[in-house]
Scaffold this motif. Structure first.
Motif, PDB file in Angstrom:
ATOM      1  N   THR A 176      15.490  54.670 -21.004  1.00  0.00           N
ATOM      2  CA  THR A 176      15.239  53.224 -21.032  1.00  0.00           C
ATOM      3  C   THR A 176      16.269  52.484 -20.190  1.00  0.00           C
ATOM      4  OG1 THR A 176      14.215  53.343 -23.211  1.00  0.00           O
ATOM      5  CG2 THR A 176      15.100  51.199 -22.545  1.00  0.00           C
ATOM      6  N   HIS A 177      17.532  52.860 -20.310  1.00  0.00           N
ATOM      7  CA  HIS A 177      18.590  52.208 -19.537  1.00  0.00           C
ATOM      8  C   HIS A 177      18.480  52.526 -18.047  1.00  0.00           C
ATOM      9  CE1 HIS A 177      20.711  50.384 -22.866  1.00  0.00           C
ATOM     10  NE2 HIS A 177      20.593  51.524 -23.532  1.00  0.00           N
ATOM     11  N   LEU A 178      18.110  53.759 -17.721  1.00  0.00           N
ATOM     12  CA  LEU A 178      17.921  54.110 -16.310  1.00  0.00           C
ATOM     13  C   LEU A 178      16.767  53.307 -15.708  1.00  0.00           C
ATOM     14  CD1 LEU A 178      18.431  57.989 -16.440  1.00  0.00           C
ATOM     15  CD2 LEU A 178      20.027  56.273 -15.560  1.00  0.00           C
ATOM     16  N   ALA A 179      15.688  53.149 -16.466  1.00  0.00           N
ATOM     17  CA  ALA A 179      14.559  52.351 -15.985  1.00  0.00           C
ATOM     18  C   ALA A 179      14.977  50.895 -15.778  1.00  0.00           C
ATOM     19  CB  ALA A 179      13.391  52.438 -16.966  1.00  0.00           C
ATOM     20  N   ALA A 180      15.852  50.396 -16.635  1.00  0.00           N
ATOM     21  CA  ALA A 180      16.340  49.021 -16.489  1.00  0.00           C
ATOM     22  C   ALA A 180      17.124  48.856 -15.192  1.00  0.00           C
ATOM     23  CB  ALA A 180      17.196  48.630 -17.690  1.00  0.00           C
ATOM     24  N   ILE A 181      17.868  49.856 -14.790  1.00  0.00           N
ATOM     25  CA  ILE A 181      18.599  49.794 -13.519  1.00  0.00           C
ATOM     26  C   ILE A 181      17.611  49.612 -12.371  1.00  0.00           C
ATOM     27  CG2 ILE A 181      19.942  51.186 -11.881  1.00  0.00           C
ATOM     28  CD1 ILE A 181      21.411  52.341 -14.373  1.00  0.00           C
ATOM     29  N   GLU A 182      16.532  50.379 -12.378  1.00  0.00           N
ATOM     30  CA  GLU A 182      15.521  50.243 -11.325  1.00  0.00           C
ATOM     31  C   GLU A 182      14.886  48.857 -11.340  1.00  0.00           C
ATOM     32  OE1 GLU A 182      12.657  53.392 -11.019  1.00  0.00           O
ATOM     33  OE2 GLU A 182      14.162  54.940 -11.391  1.00  0.00           O
ATOM     34  N   ARG A 183      14.604  48.341 -12.530  1.00  0.00           N
ATOM     35  CA  ARG A 183      13.961  47.032 -12.655  1.00  0.00           C
ATOM     36  C   ARG A 183      14.875  45.914 -12.181  1.00  0.00           C
ATOM     37  NH1 ARG A 183      12.989  46.361 -18.234  1.00  0.00           N
ATOM     38  NH2 ARG A 183      11.770  44.518 -17.728  1.00  0.00           N
ATOM     39  N   VAL A 184      16.153  45.985 -12.520  1.00  0.00           N
ATOM     40  CA  VAL A 184      17.107  44.971 -12.056  1.00  0.00           C
ATOM     41  C   VAL A 184      17.241  45.050 -10.539  1.00  0.00           C
ATOM     42  CG1 VAL A 184      19.549  44.290 -12.069  1.00  0.00           C
ATOM     43  CG2 VAL A 184      18.350  44.745 -14.231  1.00  0.00           C
ATOM     44  N   ALA A 185      17.338  46.243  -9.990  1.00  0.00           N
ATOM     45  CA  ALA A 185      17.450  46.395  -8.539  1.00  0.00           C
ATOM     46  C   ALA A 185      16.236  45.781  -7.836  1.00  0.00           C
ATOM     47  CB  ALA A 185      17.594  47.865  -8.160  1.00  0.00           C
ATOM     48  N   ARG A 186      15.040  45.985  -8.382  1.00  0.00           N
ATOM     49  CA  ARG A 186      13.816  45.414  -7.796  1.00  0.00           C
ATOM     50  C   ARG A 186      13.740  43.906  -7.976  1.00  0.00           C
ATOM     51  NH1 ARG A 186      11.021  49.856 -10.238  1.00  0.00           N
ATOM     52  NH2 ARG A 186      10.504  48.472 -11.969  1.00  0.00           N
ATOM     53  N   GLY A 187      14.454  43.376  -8.961  1.00  0.00           N
ATOM     54  CA  GLY A 187      14.376  41.958  -9.254  1.00  0.00           C
ATOM     55  C   GLY A 187      13.152  41.595 -10.070  1.00  0.00           C
ATOM     56  N   ASP A 188      12.684  42.533 -10.906  1.00  0.00           N
ATOM     57  CA  ASP A 188      11.514  42.270 -11.747  1.00  0.00           C
ATOM     58  C   ASP A 188      11.720  41.021 -12.595  1.00  0.00           C
ATOM     59  OD1 ASP A 188      10.498  44.606 -10.716  1.00  0.00           O
ATOM     60  OD2 ASP A 188      10.476  45.710 -12.612  1.00  0.00           O
ATOM     61  N   ASP A 189      10.701  40.183 -12.673  1.00  0.00           N
ATOM     62  CA  ASP A 189      10.780  38.926 -13.418  1.00  0.00           C
ATOM     63  C   ASP A 189      11.163  39.126 -14.880  1.00  0.00           C
ATOM     64  OD1 ASP A 189      10.155  37.396 -11.199  1.00  0.00           O
ATOM     65  OD2 ASP A 189       8.002  37.418 -11.633  1.00  0.00           O
ATOM     66  N   ASP A 190      10.711  40.217 -15.473  1.00  0.00           N
ATOM     67  CA  ASP A 190      10.949  40.444 -16.900  1.00  0.00           C
ATOM     68  C   ASP A 190      12.189  41.299 -17.174  1.00  0.00           C
ATOM     69  OD1 ASP A 190       9.957  42.815 -15.921  1.00  0.00           O
ATOM     70  OD2 ASP A 190       8.557  43.139 -17.577  1.00  0.00           O
ATOM     71  N   ALA A 191      13.048  41.475 -16.152  1.00  0.00           N
ATOM     72  CA  ALA A 191      14.229  42.327 -16.312  1.00  0.00           C
ATOM     73  C   ALA A 191      15.484  41.544 -16.696  1.00  0.00           C
ATOM     74  CB  ALA A 191      14.481  43.132 -15.048  1.00  0.00           C
ATOM     75  N   GLY A 192      15.321  40.287 -17.074  1.00  0.00           N
ATOM     76  CA  GLY A 192      16.461  39.512 -17.541  1.00  0.00           C
ATOM     77  C   GLY A 192      17.085  38.660 -16.460  1.00  0.00           C
ATOM     78  N   PRO A 193      18.088  37.875 -16.833  1.00  0.00           N
ATOM     79  CA  PRO A 193      18.691  36.919 -15.897  1.00  0.00           C
ATOM     80  C   PRO A 193      19.392  37.573 -14.710  1.00  0.00           C
ATOM     81  CG  PRO A 193      19.841  36.883 -18.019  1.00  0.00           C
ATOM     82  CD  PRO A 193      18.634  37.759 -18.185  1.00  0.00           C
ATOM     83  N   ALA A 250      18.418  40.067 -13.030  1.00  0.00           N
ATOM     84  CA  ALA A 250      17.392  40.409 -12.042  1.00  0.00           C
ATOM     85  C   ALA A 250      16.992  39.223 -11.183  1.00  0.00           C
ATOM     86  CB  ALA A 250      16.167  40.989 -12.746  1.00  0.00           C
ATOM     87  N   ARG A 251      17.336  38.021 -11.600  1.00  0.00           N
ATOM     88  CA  ARG A 251      17.006  36.826 -10.825  1.00  0.00           C
ATOM     89  C   ARG A 251      18.106  36.453  -9.824  1.00  0.00           C
ATOM     90  NH1 ARG A 251      14.561  35.837 -15.834  1.00  0.00           N
ATOM     91  NH2 ARG A 251      16.336  34.762 -16.739  1.00  0.00           N
ATOM     92  N   LEU A 252      19.212  37.167  -9.849  1.00  0.00           N
ATOM     93  CA  LEU A 252      20.297  36.923  -8.899  1.00  0.00           C
ATOM     94  C   LEU A 252      19.901  37.453  -7.520  1.00  0.00           C
ATOM     95  CD1 LEU A 252      23.311  38.036 -11.128  1.00  0.00           C
ATOM     96  CD2 LEU A 252      22.574  35.689 -10.637  1.00  0.00           C
ATOM     97  N   GLY A 253      20.679  37.123  -6.518  1.00  0.00           N
ATOM     98  CA  GLY A 253      20.450  37.653  -5.175  1.00  0.00           C
ATOM     99  C   GLY A 253      20.718  39.149  -5.123  1.00  0.00           C
ATOM    100  N   GLN A 254      20.256  39.780  -4.049  1.00  0.00           N
ATOM    101  CA  GLN A 254      20.409  41.234  -3.940  1.00  0.00           C
ATOM    102  C   GLN A 254      21.860  41.683  -4.016  1.00  0.00           C
ATOM    103  OE1 GLN A 254      18.355  42.221  -0.298  1.00  0.00           O
ATOM    104  NE2 GLN A 254      16.527  42.843  -1.441  1.00  0.00           N
ATOM    105  N   GLY A 255      22.741  41.019  -3.306  1.00  0.00           N
ATOM    106  CA  GLY A 255      24.146  41.415  -3.324  1.00  0.00           C
ATOM    107  C   GLY A 255      24.752  41.307  -4.712  1.00  0.00           C
ATOM    108  N   GLU A 256      24.432  40.222  -5.409  1.00  0.00           N
ATOM    109  CA  GLU A 256      24.967  40.043  -6.768  1.00  0.00           C
ATOM    110  C   GLU A 256      24.409  41.103  -7.714  1.00  0.00           C
ATOM    111  OE1 GLU A 256      23.563  35.973  -6.641  1.00  0.00           O
ATOM    112  OE2 GLU A 256      25.555  35.338  -7.334  1.00  0.00           O
ATOM    113  N   ARG A 257      23.118  41.417  -7.578  1.00  0.00           N
ATOM    114  CA  ARG A 257      22.530  42.458  -8.430  1.00  0.00           C
ATOM    115  C   ARG A 257      23.180  43.806  -8.151  1.00  0.00           C
ATOM    116  NH1 ARG A 257      17.512  40.327  -6.639  1.00  0.00           N
ATOM    117  NH2 ARG A 257      16.837  42.363  -5.886  1.00  0.00           N
ATOM    118  N   PHE A 258      23.395  44.107  -6.873  1.00  0.00           N
ATOM    119  CA  PHE A 258      24.039  45.381  -6.524  1.00  0.00           C
ATOM    120  C   PHE A 258      25.420  45.466  -7.159  1.00  0.00           C
ATOM    121  CE2 PHE A 258      26.780  47.906  -3.682  1.00  0.00           C
ATOM    122  CZ  PHE A 258      26.128  49.133  -3.753  1.00  0.00           C
ATOM    123  N   HIS A 259      26.209  44.418  -7.000  1.00  0.00           N
ATOM    124  CA  HIS A 259      27.567  44.461  -7.547  1.00  0.00           C
ATOM    125  C   HIS A 259      27.564  44.522  -9.076  1.00  0.00           C
ATOM    126  CE1 HIS A 259      29.650  44.419  -3.796  1.00  0.00           C
ATOM    127  NE2 HIS A 259      28.835  43.470  -3.375  1.00  0.00           N
TER     128      HIS A 259
END
Length: 126
Positions: free
Chosen positions: A62-79, A81-90
């Motif tokens: 579940t946690h590994l899947a969340a990493i993929e979802r945050v990286a993609r910026g999925d709308d339902d992946a939490g706040p 995931a709504r950050l810019g790509q660089g911020e999500r990466f960091h």
């Protein structure tokens, strides 16, 4: 030098943090110039159980899947995931002392970040 610069980190699962044993379970790759951020994960449950037979593999998946979802910026992946790509990466590669830990960040050059992610995943995880 050909290609665009990219950064990547390996996602490691450390089922018993106090022992420090780990297995590679994914790769997160950012190529700013191509506006590319993605993560690929997989869990080798046989290897995981060899390190800790009592580990909750479903929770780790579940946690590994969340990493993929945050990286993609999925709308339902939490706040995050709504950050810019660089911020999500960091956020995803920030040091952690939990069961899922990123490696240090490494760099390289790529003409095709998606293909590079697959190649790194195959070499480091597969």
């Amino acid at each position: 030098m050909a290609g665009d610069p990219f950064q990547y980190a390996i996602v490691r699962v450390v089922p018993r943090v106090e022992r420090g044993e780990s297995l590679n379970a994914g790769v997160i790759l950012l190529c700013r110039s191509r506006r590319y951020l993605a993560a690929r994960t997989a869990l080798d449950e046989a290897r995981l159980n060899a390190l800790d037979p009592g580990v909750d593999a479903a929770a780790i998946r579940t946690h590994l899947a969340a990493i993929e979802r945050v990286a993609r910026g999925d709308d339902d992946a939490g706040p995050v995931a709504r950050l810019g790509q660089g911020e999500r990466f960091h956020f995803l590669v920030a040091p952690s002392s939990t069961v899922i830990q990123p490696s240090d960040v490494h760099t390289g050059l790529s003409d095709d970040p998606a293909a590079t992610l697959e190649a790194l995943f195959g070499r480091l995880v597969g």
